[in-house]
Scaffold this motif. Sequence first.
Motif, short mmCIF file in Angstrom:
data_model
loop_
_atom_site.label_atom_id
_atom_site.label_comp_id
_atom_site.label_asym_id
_atom_site.label_seq_id
_atom_site.Cartn_x
_atom_site.Cartn_y
_atom_site.Cartn_z
N MET A 198 -40.86 7.14 -87.77
CA MET A 198 -42.23 7.50 -88.01
C MET A 198 -42.88 6.39 -88.83
N THR A 199 -44.02 5.92 -88.43
CA THR A 199 -44.72 4.86 -89.14
C THR A 199 -45.56 5.44 -90.27
N SER A 200 -46.01 4.58 -91.16
CA SER A 200 -46.82 5.04 -92.28
C SER A 200 -48.14 5.63 -91.79
N LYS A 201 -48.65 5.13 -90.67
CA LYS A 201 -49.91 5.66 -90.13
C LYS A 201 -49.70 7.09 -89.64
N SER A 202 -48.58 7.37 -88.97
CA SER A 202 -48.34 8.72 -88.48
C SER A 202 -48.06 9.69 -89.64
N LYS A 203 -47.49 9.19 -90.75
CA LYS A 203 -47.30 10.03 -91.94
C LYS A 203 -48.65 10.45 -92.51
N ALA A 204 -49.60 9.55 -92.53
CA ALA A 204 -50.92 9.85 -93.06
C ALA A 204 -51.64 10.90 -92.22
N LEU A 205 -51.34 10.97 -90.94
CA LEU A 205 -51.99 11.92 -90.06
C LEU A 205 -51.29 13.27 -90.01
N ASP A 206 -50.14 13.42 -90.68
CA ASP A 206 -49.40 14.67 -90.68
C ASP A 206 -50.12 15.68 -91.57
N THR A 207 -50.73 16.70 -90.95
CA THR A 207 -51.48 17.70 -91.70
C THR A 207 -50.70 18.99 -91.88
N SER A 208 -49.44 19.02 -91.50
CA SER A 208 -48.66 20.24 -91.61
C SER A 208 -48.08 20.46 -93.01
N ALA A 209 -47.97 19.41 -93.80
CA ALA A 209 -47.40 19.52 -95.15
C ALA A 209 -48.53 19.74 -96.16
N PRO A 210 -48.49 20.85 -96.94
CA PRO A 210 -49.55 21.08 -97.93
C PRO A 210 -49.49 20.07 -99.05
N ILE A 211 -50.63 19.69 -99.57
CA ILE A 211 -50.65 18.80 -100.72
C ILE A 211 -50.74 19.60 -102.02
N TYR A 212 -51.04 20.90 -101.92
CA TYR A 212 -51.04 21.81 -103.06
C TYR A 212 -50.76 23.21 -102.57
N GLU A 213 -49.95 23.93 -103.28
CA GLU A 213 -49.70 25.33 -102.97
C GLU A 213 -49.66 26.10 -104.28
N ALA A 214 -50.49 27.14 -104.39
CA ALA A 214 -50.59 27.91 -105.62
C ALA A 214 -49.31 28.69 -105.89
N ASP A 215 -48.98 28.79 -107.16
CA ASP A 215 -47.84 29.59 -107.60
C ASP A 215 -48.12 31.06 -107.27
N GLN A 216 -47.16 31.75 -106.71
CA GLN A 216 -47.36 33.13 -106.26
C GLN A 216 -47.66 34.10 -107.41
N ASP A 217 -47.12 33.85 -108.59
CA ASP A 217 -47.46 34.68 -109.75
C ASP A 217 -48.93 34.51 -110.11
N TRP A 218 -49.42 33.27 -110.04
CA TRP A 218 -50.83 33.02 -110.32
C TRP A 218 -51.70 33.71 -109.29
N VAL A 219 -51.32 33.65 -108.03
CA VAL A 219 -52.08 34.28 -106.95
C VAL A 219 -52.18 35.79 -107.19
N ALA A 220 -51.07 36.41 -107.53
CA ALA A 220 -51.07 37.86 -107.78
C ALA A 220 -51.97 38.20 -108.97
N GLY A 221 -51.89 37.40 -110.03
CA GLY A 221 -52.74 37.63 -111.20
C GLY A 221 -54.20 37.43 -110.90
N ALA A 222 -54.54 36.39 -110.15
CA ALA A 222 -55.93 36.12 -109.78
C ALA A 222 -56.51 37.25 -108.94
N LYS A 223 -55.72 37.78 -108.01
CA LYS A 223 -56.19 38.90 -107.18
C LYS A 223 -56.44 40.14 -108.03
N GLN A 224 -55.55 40.38 -108.99
CA GLN A 224 -55.71 41.54 -109.87
C GLN A 224 -56.98 41.40 -110.72
N ILE A 225 -57.20 40.23 -111.28
CA ILE A 225 -58.39 39.99 -112.09
C ILE A 225 -59.65 40.10 -111.24
#
Length: 103
Positions: A1-28
């Motif tokens: 895989m070339t560096s150009k094809s890595k840059a186009l890979d949109t399947s890997a998240p660059i941020y994912e929220a912590d599930q405890d935070w998500v549960a707390g945010a929904k409750q609030i």
Amino acid sequence: MTSKSKALDTSAPIYEADQDWVAGAKQIRQKLSDVCGAHHNRNVRVKTIDGHAYEGTVVGVDGCHLHLAVAPSAMDARFFGPFAANAILTLVLYELLVITLLI
């Protein structure tokens, strides 16, 4: 895989929220939605987690937002327009720090 094809890979998240935070945010979010809904048509002062304060009347709340009717100041005229009697300000529920009823 070339560096150009890595840059186009949109399947890997660059941020994912912590599930405890998500549960707390929904409750609030649900708690604030209930509080705001119970005070429909009441005058309130709202302070956000960023330190901004607003005064107005609760005109609506949906699952994520508080809709506040505010009287625009002279500073806000550039945003709301010079003829706006009241403007609806939409605030994100999980960014609210304090809600105070005004008499």
